[in-house]
Design an enzyme around this catalytic site. Sequence first.
Site, PDB file in Angstrom:
ATOM      1  N   ASP A  66       0.827  -1.205   0.000  1.00  0.00           N
ATOM      2  CA  ASP A  66       0.000   0.000   0.000  1.00  0.00           C
ATOM      3  C   ASP A  66       0.868   1.265   0.000  1.00  0.00           C
ATOM      4  OD1 ASP A  66      -2.658   1.339   0.442  1.00  0.00           O
ATOM      5  OD2 ASP A  66      -1.653   1.993   2.277  1.00  0.00           O
ATOM      6  N   GLU A 116       1.578  -0.006  -4.867  1.00  0.00           N
ATOM      7  CA  GLU A 116       0.731   1.146  -5.157  1.00  0.00           C
ATOM      8  C   GLU A 116       1.611   2.375  -4.998  1.00  0.00           C
ATOM      9  OE1 GLU A 116      -3.170   3.627  -3.574  1.00  0.00           O
ATOM     10  OE2 GLU A 116      -1.962   2.452  -2.177  1.00  0.00           O
TER      11      GLU A 116
END
Length: 582
Positions: A246, A283
């Site tokens: 993330d 990401e």
Amino acid sequence: MQFEVWAPLTGRVALRLDDATYDMARDPDRDGWWTAQAPAGDGSRYGFLLDGDTVALPDPRGRRLPDGPDGLSAVVDFEALAPQRVPSPGVPLQEAVLYELHVGTFTPEGTFDAAADRLGHLTALGVTHVELMPVCSFAGRHGWGYDGVAPWAVHEPYGGPAGLARFTAAAHAAGLGVVLDVVHNHLGPSGNHLPAFGPYFTDTHHTPWGSAVNLDAPGSDEVRAYLTGSALAWLRDYGIDGLRLDAVHALADGRALTFLEELSEAVDGLAAETGRPLFLIAESDRCDPRTTTPRAAGGLGLQAQWNDDFHHALHCALTGESQAYYADFAEAPLAALAKTLTRVFFHDGTWSSFRGRTHGRPVDHRRTPAHRFVGYTQTHDQIGNRALGDRLSASLSPGLLACAATVALTGPFVPMLFMGEEWGARTPWQYFTDHPDPELAEAVRSGRRREFAAHGWKAEEIPDPQDPATRDRSRLDWSEPEQPPHARLLDWYRTLVSLRRTHPDLRDPDLAAVRVAHDEERRWLTFRRGDVRVAVNLSAEPVTIALGRNGVRVLASWEPLEHPGPDGRIHLPGESAVVLGP
């Protein structure tokens, strides 16, 4: 059994195990570490008492928290779980079609076992990997998972470690790989006991979530080892095939050898040791190709990254939205989409009005394989961070949804679907929390309302994250896939995934070979992948498109179509798509 904990700032540590207490000794070979031997077995409850405290804290490396982040840890016997293990199908990332799902809302029950019961739907769809949103332990029962506070433990309401082991085994038995979303850039605000043990955080950097995870200040060697160890544990102990990292752009790391490089090297080492094709997907909003450039070539060595620029261009082309970060893409959305299909990033050193500066770096499209990037029409972020959590299906026709799927599933990038999009789910995906702390709950509620008030929304229009109804609305409705118009769209997704599997041209990693043509005014776009032609018409009016060659036939079309004539022209109805081949 040996118990150990890193607590470098503590003068005394004791182990609380069931009803007994054991003094721990400093490890002479590892600075800051404490150890103790004590009899324990699967399920034994334990914690650590620091400097004479009377309340035991859970193990930072604890694998199970039966009572949540504020309760004691429990011993997990992974050898007892090992017989459940099923070999992974081992599908490499370049062959993948990913499917992102949230365990808590994928089914009414919201558990690993209930999700496993729905794997037949995914195998029929043809995807290759299930990508689970974060499952590490967090405060409360319900949430997205990005407020996790125990990176080694599995959220108990989902089914705990045994439930995750069963799910992974069931997915592998069904021929599906498993990817897990993990968060290293911050921990949640409630139930986070790591600061009591050592310098896991630093004020050297600041993030939107408070103090940064300590990746480069004193003590950061052990913090990096803590995060790397947790990542390897998911892959090793559960047989998971890959990790989605993330928001790596939020990792505050000023060291010459970055944490991401260390993690990449460690995962590659585990892959070589186990003979399994493990991978990391980032990401990142940096638009920096070095994220996925091999370490030997000076990059970070991650295998792939999400491509938000592709999503933004496609979203603008479909919806006409132009607010916030969509502004630059909305000026000429089909041109933006054409650029991302061939050059990956729209912002590759160009001006970003949203950021107020130039942004990004070009991808060497002649040398970089397309499977370094993941493409999608929707994700948990791109839906859930909208005020009402509305999916594309809330505003687009089935035909436009079919066009979106066609571009994503036949385009050059590794495609990813978000749960329910394959049938145009009408259920929203909204932001929901279950913070036990009333002050934190109110801060989250009022903060979200303030955020969207700046964009003209009234406070009462914004769903209350703490209201259980917000979570309930976000659950998939499994009666929809069998009903019109959902069933037709689901069949189209299945057709596209099948075409990707059976036509090697649609998996060709050569970005330089992708050719795109478009008409901004008439709202059509076509691209070539080897001998395969793809065309979408986003206008309500029919169009005639010159494909530039004859000898192709319709492989699949959203609306019934005649094969192109000798002149190579195809007549495409409004809001429809077609895939053609030799």
